[in-house]
Each structure stands twice: as C-alpha cells, then as structure tokens.
Scaffold this motif. Sequence first.
Motif, mmCIF file in Angstrom:
data_model
loop_
_atom_site.group_PDB
_atom_site.id
_atom_site.type_symbol
_atom_site.label_atom_id
_atom_site.label_comp_id
_atom_site.label_asym_id
_atom_site.label_seq_id
_atom_site.Cartn_x
_atom_site.Cartn_y
_atom_site.Cartn_z
ATOM 1 N N MET A 4 -10.126 3.498 27.541
ATOM 2 C CA MET A 4 -10.122 2.098 27.027
ATOM 3 C C MET A 4 -9.312 1.144 27.822
ATOM 4 N N VAL A 18 -10.995 -4.069 23.081
ATOM 5 C CA VAL A 18 -11.812 -3.122 23.327
ATOM 6 C C VAL A 18 -12.246 -2.249 22.312
ATOM 7 N N SER A 19 -11.113 -1.708 21.448
ATOM 8 C CA SER A 19 -11.150 -0.927 20.216
ATOM 9 C C SER A 19 -12.049 -1.762 19.214
ATOM 10 N N LEU A 22 -15.660 -1.417 20.114
ATOM 11 C CA LEU A 22 -16.224 -0.104 19.950
ATOM 12 C C LEU A 22 -16.486 0.259 18.685
ATOM 13 N N ASN A 23 -15.106 0.004 17.801
ATOM 14 C CA ASN A 23 -15.109 0.545 16.441
ATOM 15 C C ASN A 23 -15.874 -0.368 15.451
ATOM 16 N N ASP A 24 -16.208 -1.661 15.819
ATOM 17 C CA ASP A 24 -16.928 -2.659 15.041
ATOM 18 C C ASP A 24 -15.970 -3.075 13.836
ATOM 19 N N ARG A 33 -17.948 -9.777 24.443
ATOM 20 C CA ARG A 33 -18.517 -8.621 24.457
ATOM 21 C C ARG A 33 -19.408 -8.416 25.744
ATOM 22 N N GLU A 37 -18.856 -4.898 27.779
ATOM 23 C CA GLU A 37 -19.885 -4.248 28.112
ATOM 24 C C GLU A 37 -20.120 -4.025 29.517
ATOM 25 N N MET A 40 -17.817 -1.519 30.930
ATOM 26 C CA MET A 40 -18.001 -0.059 30.324
ATOM 27 C C MET A 40 -18.933 0.464 31.568
ATOM 28 N N TYR A 45 -18.049 4.254 31.512
ATOM 29 C CA TYR A 45 -17.317 4.607 30.468
ATOM 30 C C TYR A 45 -18.355 4.877 29.081
ATOM 31 N N ARG A 47 -18.582 6.204 25.145
ATOM 32 C CA ARG A 47 -17.995 5.901 24.094
ATOM 33 C C ARG A 47 -17.910 7.286 23.312
ATOM 34 N N ARG A 52 -15.048 7.170 16.914
ATOM 35 C CA ARG A 52 -15.462 5.930 16.326
ATOM 36 C C ARG A 52 -15.909 6.099 15.002
#
Length: 321
Positions: A4, A18-19, A22-24, A33, A37, A40, A45, A47, A52
């Motif tokens: 990350m 970033v977290s 990824l974890n919404d 975003r 993306e 990534m 990258y 996920r 998550r």
Amino acid sequence: MVTMRDVAERAGVSIATVSFLLNDTKPVTPATRARIEQAMAELGYRRNVVARALASRRTRIIAMAYPALEHRFGMSTAEFFTAAAERARAQEYHLVLWPVGNDGVELRELLGQGLVDGVVLMEVQLADPRVEVLRETGTPFALIGRTTELDGLAHVDIDFDATVEAAVGHLYELGHRELALISGDLADPRFHEYGPWVRSEAAYRRVVAEYGLRTVVEPCSDTTRSGRETAERLLREHPSTTAILVANEYGALGVVSALKRQGRDVPGDMSVLALLMVPEVAALSDPELTFLRTPGHELGQLGIEALIRQLDGADPLPPQL
C-alpha cells in the motif's frame, strides 16, 4: 511485492487514504479514487481480500443457496444465476453458488464459517427450514419465492394467480372446455411444500371452478419420461381432454412426445401450454411450445438487490411480483 505504501507514493496520497479506499471505511473523492486505482493497475497491486474482510467485517461475497440435490438445473435456473451475478458485480459484490440441501443442515454449517455477507434463497418451500436457520444465525437474507408467513421477510416472487388466470383464459378463448393441469408430484418428499407447484395448482383449481369447468390434476415428476407417462395416463383416464397446462419444465417436453406417439396433433387436436418456461426450452419441442415466460432475469436481479439493500442499510424494496 507491491505494498500500500508503494501505491500511496505513486498516487501522491497518504497510506491512510489508500486504506480508506480499499476497506471502504471512509469516502474518497472520485479524482483521488481514480489516481489510486491507476497506481494499483500500473504497479500490479492486488487487494488482500482476507485482510479487507477482517478490517471491515465484510467479505462482499453473497451466496445463492440452491438445493441442487433436490431440484434439477434447467435453463430457467441458469437465467436466475446469471442475472443475479450481473447485479452483484455491478454493486461490487461477488456471487457464489451454494448447492446445499433444503433441510438447512449444511447451510448452518457453512454460515458458521463466516464466508459470506448474506444469502439469497431459491426454490423456496412454503415452510422452509432454511429461513429459520438464517434467522437464528442473524444472517441477512432474501427470498426468490415465498413462504406461507412473510412477516419481516424480503422477497421477490411470481404472481401465480395471474399466471394461471392468463393461461386458462387463453385456452378458454380458443374454445377449450376440457382442460387438465399436469403439475409437480407433491407426494415426493423433496417437493411436499414446494411453493410454485402448490400455489399454481391452487390457482388452477380456483380459476377452472370460476369458469365452471371440471378440475383435472395429474402429478408429474421433474423428468421428461415422467411427462410422457403422465400424458399417457391422462389420455386413458380423461380422453375428452383438449388442452393441457404443464407446470413442469422437463415434464412439458415429455407431454408433447407422448401426444405425438398417441397420434394426437399438437396444436390441432390438443393444445399444450407451459406455465413458466424460457424460450430456449420451448424451442426444443416439436412443435415449439406456447408458454408463459419465466421472469428469471428480473427476479435474479431483484433478489440480489433486495439483499444488498439490507447489507448497505438502504430502504427495502417493496414486495415484488
């Protein structure tokens, strides 16, 4: 291995941002975003789905529970699956198929593993043990079909009364007065309380009585061979029959086969109308069957939508027919 931190540096944002994405866990602007993306994708990258899920307590996986040992897969069934998968993917969920029995035993074992966020039940019985299992485990769920008691249940369904009314009305307008229904075999323990067969038969009995016609119902297992045997029995016991409604996808093909073997012209001597079928199956018959179309695409999508609204805390769908 890409981390990350690498993604954050490439996108020009913090690791926390970033977290969040990824974890919404917190909203991220569309521009941010897009940068994350893109970073990534450029870095390759991937996920960590397990991490998550641990962080958010959500797997974003939905199970569709289908009792495959009791119910055969057909083309109508495939429509439900594909439509449900499309809707789930569009809302960033993954759909998996659980071919578990309708007694709820295996379903309980799977739910205990915490693999999914929620479940969509198919082939619902009027008194369905799976519903109690889902309630006891606190698992969000929705039904494609319905039980007898609907309090607090998210469900989408076919209006079997309207379906049978349309079918009988069509045949009556063609001049038929000697109708018969070839339904499912409710004596089979697997289908004793299978909602679609119970409800379509009840609707048929009501509608033909309203027309002042005699009631003829023949049970039939969900095989083409049983359809042939049932049609042959119907012709022996009720030779004046001129029209047949069939509430059985596989059985309908056997019915037409039996009529042709008996020298009955379809539709010249005998009309056959399939209750709930897809065009691909109707086209397998010679001649091609007249049918009322199974709304598999619509119900598959609505069933997933009803569940996702629960998971995301949105307003529930109104009951769908």
